[in-house]
Design a protein around this motif. Structure first.
Motif, PDB file in Angstrom:
ATOM      1  N   UNK A 124       5.195  -9.031  20.446  1.00  0.00           N
ATOM      2  CA  UNK A 124       4.692  -8.853  21.808  1.00  0.00           C
ATOM      3  C   UNK A 124       3.196  -9.128  21.922  1.00  0.00           C
ATOM      4  N   UNK A 125       2.541  -9.343  20.762  1.00  0.00           N
ATOM      5  CA  UNK A 125       1.089  -9.533  20.767  1.00  0.00           C
ATOM      6  C   UNK A 125       0.728 -10.980  20.449  1.00  0.00           C
ATOM      7  N   UNK A 126      -0.266 -11.471  21.120  1.00  0.00           N
ATOM      8  CA  UNK A 126      -0.782 -12.813  20.848  1.00  0.00           C
ATOM      9  C   UNK A 126      -1.929 -12.776  19.845  1.00  0.00           C
ATOM     10  N   UNK A 127      -2.285 -11.566  19.394  1.00  0.00           N
ATOM     11  CA  UNK A 127      -3.396 -11.393  18.465  1.00  0.00           C
ATOM     12  C   UNK A 127      -2.978 -11.748  17.045  1.00  0.00           C
ATOM     13  N   UNK A 128      -3.978 -11.869  16.177  1.00  0.00           N
ATOM     14  CA  UNK A 128      -3.731 -12.078  14.751  1.00  0.00           C
ATOM     15  C   UNK A 128      -3.060 -10.827  14.165  1.00  0.00           C
ATOM     16  N   UNK A 129      -2.396 -10.958  13.014  1.00  0.00           N
ATOM     17  CA  UNK A 129      -1.793  -9.775  12.384  1.00  0.00           C
ATOM     18  C   UNK A 129      -2.822  -8.672  12.150  1.00  0.00           C
ATOM     19  N   UNK A 130      -2.356  -7.444  12.184  1.00  0.00           N
ATOM     20  CA  UNK A 130      -3.217  -6.291  11.934  1.00  0.00           C
ATOM     21  C   UNK A 130      -3.061  -5.854  10.483  1.00  0.00           C
ATOM     22  N   UNK A 131      -4.155  -5.306   9.911  1.00  0.00           N
ATOM     23  CA  UNK A 131      -4.148  -4.870   8.523  1.00  0.00           C
ATOM     24  C   UNK A 131      -4.663  -3.435   8.425  1.00  0.00           C
ATOM     25  N   UNK A 132      -4.079  -2.686   7.495  1.00  0.00           N
ATOM     26  CA  UNK A 132      -4.589  -1.351   7.176  1.00  0.00           C
ATOM     27  C   UNK A 132      -4.517  -1.152   5.679  1.00  0.00           C
ATOM     28  N   UNK A 133      -5.622  -0.685   5.102  1.00  0.00           N
ATOM     29  CA  UNK A 133      -5.719  -0.482   3.663  1.00  0.00           C
ATOM     30  C   UNK A 133      -5.459   0.987   3.327  1.00  0.00           C
ATOM     31  N   UNK A 134      -4.534   1.205   2.414  1.00  0.00           N
ATOM     32  CA  UNK A 134      -4.227   2.539   1.914  1.00  0.00           C
ATOM     33  C   UNK A 134      -4.771   2.648   0.489  1.00  0.00           C
ATOM     34  N   UNK A 135      -5.761   3.500   0.301  1.00  0.00           N
ATOM     35  CA  UNK A 135      -6.408   3.623  -0.999  1.00  0.00           C
ATOM     36  C   UNK A 135      -5.496   4.303  -2.014  1.00  0.00           C
ATOM     37  N   UNK A 136      -5.581   3.835  -3.255  1.00  0.00           N
ATOM     38  CA  UNK A 136      -4.866   4.503  -4.344  1.00  0.00           C
ATOM     39  C   UNK A 136      -5.679   5.709  -4.801  1.00  0.00           C
ATOM     40  N   UNK A 137      -5.020   6.786  -5.229  1.00  0.00           N
ATOM     41  CA  UNK A 137      -5.765   7.934  -5.749  1.00  0.00           C
ATOM     42  C   UNK A 137      -6.510   7.565  -7.030  1.00  0.00           C
ATOM     43  N   UNK A 138      -7.645   8.185  -7.255  1.00  0.00           N
ATOM     44  CA  UNK A 138      -8.428   7.893  -8.451  1.00  0.00           C
ATOM     45  C   UNK A 138      -7.965   8.753  -9.631  1.00  0.00           C
ATOM     46  N   UNK A 139      -8.260   8.277 -10.820  1.00  0.00           N
ATOM     47  CA  UNK A 139      -8.001   9.075 -12.022  1.00  0.00           C
ATOM     48  C   UNK A 139      -6.542   9.179 -12.428  1.00  0.00           C
ATOM     49  N   UNK A 140      -5.705   8.244 -12.003  1.00  0.00           N
ATOM     50  CA  UNK A 140      -4.291   8.289 -12.360  1.00  0.00           C
ATOM     51  C   UNK A 140      -4.108   7.759 -13.785  1.00  0.00           C
ATOM     52  N   UNK A 141      -3.444   8.521 -14.623  1.00  0.00           N
ATOM     53  CA  UNK A 141      -3.140   8.077 -15.983  1.00  0.00           C
ATOM     54  C   UNK A 141      -1.811   7.326 -15.962  1.00  0.00           C
ATOM     55  N   UNK A 142      -1.899   6.007 -15.888  1.00  0.00           N
ATOM     56  CA  UNK A 142      -0.700   5.176 -15.770  1.00  0.00           C
ATOM     57  C   UNK A 142       0.028   5.111 -17.107  1.00  0.00           C
ATOM     58  N   UNK A 143       1.298   5.500 -17.093  1.00  0.00           N
ATOM     59  CA  UNK A 143       2.134   5.433 -18.281  1.00  0.00           C
ATOM     60  C   UNK A 143       3.063   4.224 -18.253  1.00  0.00           C
ATOM     61  N   UNK A 144       3.488   3.841 -17.046  1.00  0.00           N
ATOM     62  CA  UNK A 144       4.485   2.774 -16.920  1.00  0.00           C
ATOM     63  C   UNK A 144       4.469   2.267 -15.482  1.00  0.00           C
ATOM     64  N   UNK A 145       4.147   0.988 -15.307  1.00  0.00           N
ATOM     65  CA  UNK A 145       4.043   0.450 -13.946  1.00  0.00           C
ATOM     66  C   UNK A 145       5.306  -0.276 -13.505  1.00  0.00           C
ATOM     67  N   UNK A 146       6.305  -0.417 -14.375  1.00  0.00           N
ATOM     68  CA  UNK A 146       7.415  -1.328 -14.076  1.00  0.00           C
ATOM     69  C   UNK A 146       8.282  -0.879 -12.905  1.00  0.00           C
ATOM     70  N   UNK A 147       8.352   0.414 -12.621  1.00  0.00           N
ATOM     71  CA  UNK A 147       9.206   0.871 -11.527  1.00  0.00           C
ATOM     72  C   UNK A 147       8.449   1.401 -10.326  1.00  0.00           C
ATOM     73  N   UNK A 148       7.120   1.335 -10.358  1.00  0.00           N
ATOM     74  CA  UNK A 148       6.330   1.934  -9.279  1.00  0.00           C
ATOM     75  C   UNK A 148       6.547   1.235  -7.944  1.00  0.00           C
ATOM     76  N   UNK A 149       6.518  -0.099  -7.957  1.00  0.00           N
ATOM     77  CA  UNK A 149       6.722  -0.833  -6.709  1.00  0.00           C
ATOM     78  C   UNK A 149       8.099  -0.617  -6.128  1.00  0.00           C
ATOM     79  N   UNK A 150       9.112  -0.551  -7.001  1.00  0.00           N
ATOM     80  CA  UNK A 150      10.482  -0.306  -6.536  1.00  0.00           C
ATOM     81  C   UNK A 150      10.614   1.103  -5.966  1.00  0.00           C
ATOM     82  N   UNK A 151       9.913   2.057  -6.597  1.00  0.00           N
ATOM     83  CA  UNK A 151       9.934   3.435  -6.092  1.00  0.00           C
ATOM     84  C   UNK A 151       9.287   3.504  -4.717  1.00  0.00           C
TER      85      UNK A 151
END
Length: 293
Positions: A224-251
């Motif tokens: 319904x809009x003639x404008x360019x796409x809109x964007x919003x950035x969601x920050x990741x929390x700091x200090x995360x001890x990543x053990x395994x990234x393989x399923x994070x995106x799917x989760x």
């Protein structure tokens, strides 16, 4: 670590754990691994499986994916045997008509994806896409007809760039790193605009772009809009001890979908998805964390 995986299976597990009662279409070999996967999907994760939705193929191997992670828990290299996905059954029009959404990963060939997506749109079911990998995202990016049926897609940065230009070889690891850490995300936004042009030309379209430690960039284009796409950035929390990234995106994808089904808007759904993904990032033993609720 040996655990159940596969993009579609992972998202189905997340949805099942969150109470959505998903139906999984797939194929497994007539072997112990395939039998165990089906048993766990049905009995532990709440995923609906039947002979009509999961084919058991005699003489074939259940799909296997070997991922080697680096010291940061990120994917370094992977080897896969996915030949059995040529046998995935096609959902009937009646099944699609009764579905709220259909999520497709890019493991089947793009002709299959296009056929199912076209049928889903025909009966009013929204199509969601998880691009799965850079080579498969590239194939999807070259098929404008398929992309025209997709309402929501969940690429990471390198998959987004591959889908936007239809070429996997033009973006180096350094290009991808610079794109993710540019505070204005100029390259990512440009690629997102190009991809959104191909998605649902006469309807709304959305991208949930995962950027590792830079969080998530949400891109939306309203019909319904003639404008360019809109964007919003969601920050990741700091200090995360990543053990395994393989399923994070799917989760994130599964929890996002469940939130939409529960009536949440996209921005709230992203926050819910990111909170769930954080639990899988911290889980070294499994692709999808057990404690999603």
């Amino acid at each position: 670590v040996d655990c159940d995986g596969g993009v579609g299976r992972n998202v189905a597990e997340v949805l099942g754990r969150l109470g959505a009662e998903p139906i999984l279409y797939s194929a497994v070999g007539n072997d112990a691994r395939g039998e165990e996967i089906i048993s766990r999907l049905q009995n532990e994760y709440g995923v609906i499986c039947s002979e009509e939705t999961i084919r058991i193929i005699a003489g074939a191997n259940t799909a296997t994916y070997l991922a080697v992670l680096n010291s940061s828990g990120d994917l370094h290299v992977a080897v896969a045997d996915m030949d059995i996905f040529h046998y995935i059954p096609t959902p009937s029009m009646e099944s699609l008509r009764h579905a709220d959404i259909i999520l497709m990963d890019a493991n089947p060939n793009v002709e299959y994806l296009e056929k199912v997506a076209s049928s889903a749109v025909e009966v009013g079911t929204k199509v969601f896409l998880e691009p799965t990998s850079v080579p498969k995202a590239t194939i999807c990016g070259k098929n404008d007809d398929f992309l025209s049926y997709v309402t929501y897609a969940f690429p990471n940065v390198d998959e987004l760039l591959a889908m936007a230009d239809g070429c996997a070889d033009t973006d180096t690891p350094n290009d991808i790193n610079e794109a993710s850490h540019d505070e204005s995300f100029v390259t990512i936004k440009y690629a997102a605009c190009k991809l959104l042009e191909k998605m649902r030309p006469n309807d709304d379209a959305f991208l949930i772009i995962t950027m590792g430690d830079q969080g998530v960039l949400f891109a939306s284009r309203k019909s319904s809009s003639q404008e360019e796409p809109e964007f919003k950035h969601f920050l990741a929390p700091e200090g995360v001890e990543v053990q395994n990234c393989t399923g994070a995106g799917d989760t994130l994808c599964g929890a996002f979908i469940k939130a939409l089904l529960d009536g949440q808007d996209e921005e709230t759904a992203i926050s819910i998805g990111m909170a769930a993904a954080l639990k899988s990032l911290k889980c070294a033993e499994r692709t999808v964390a057990l404690n999603l609720l």
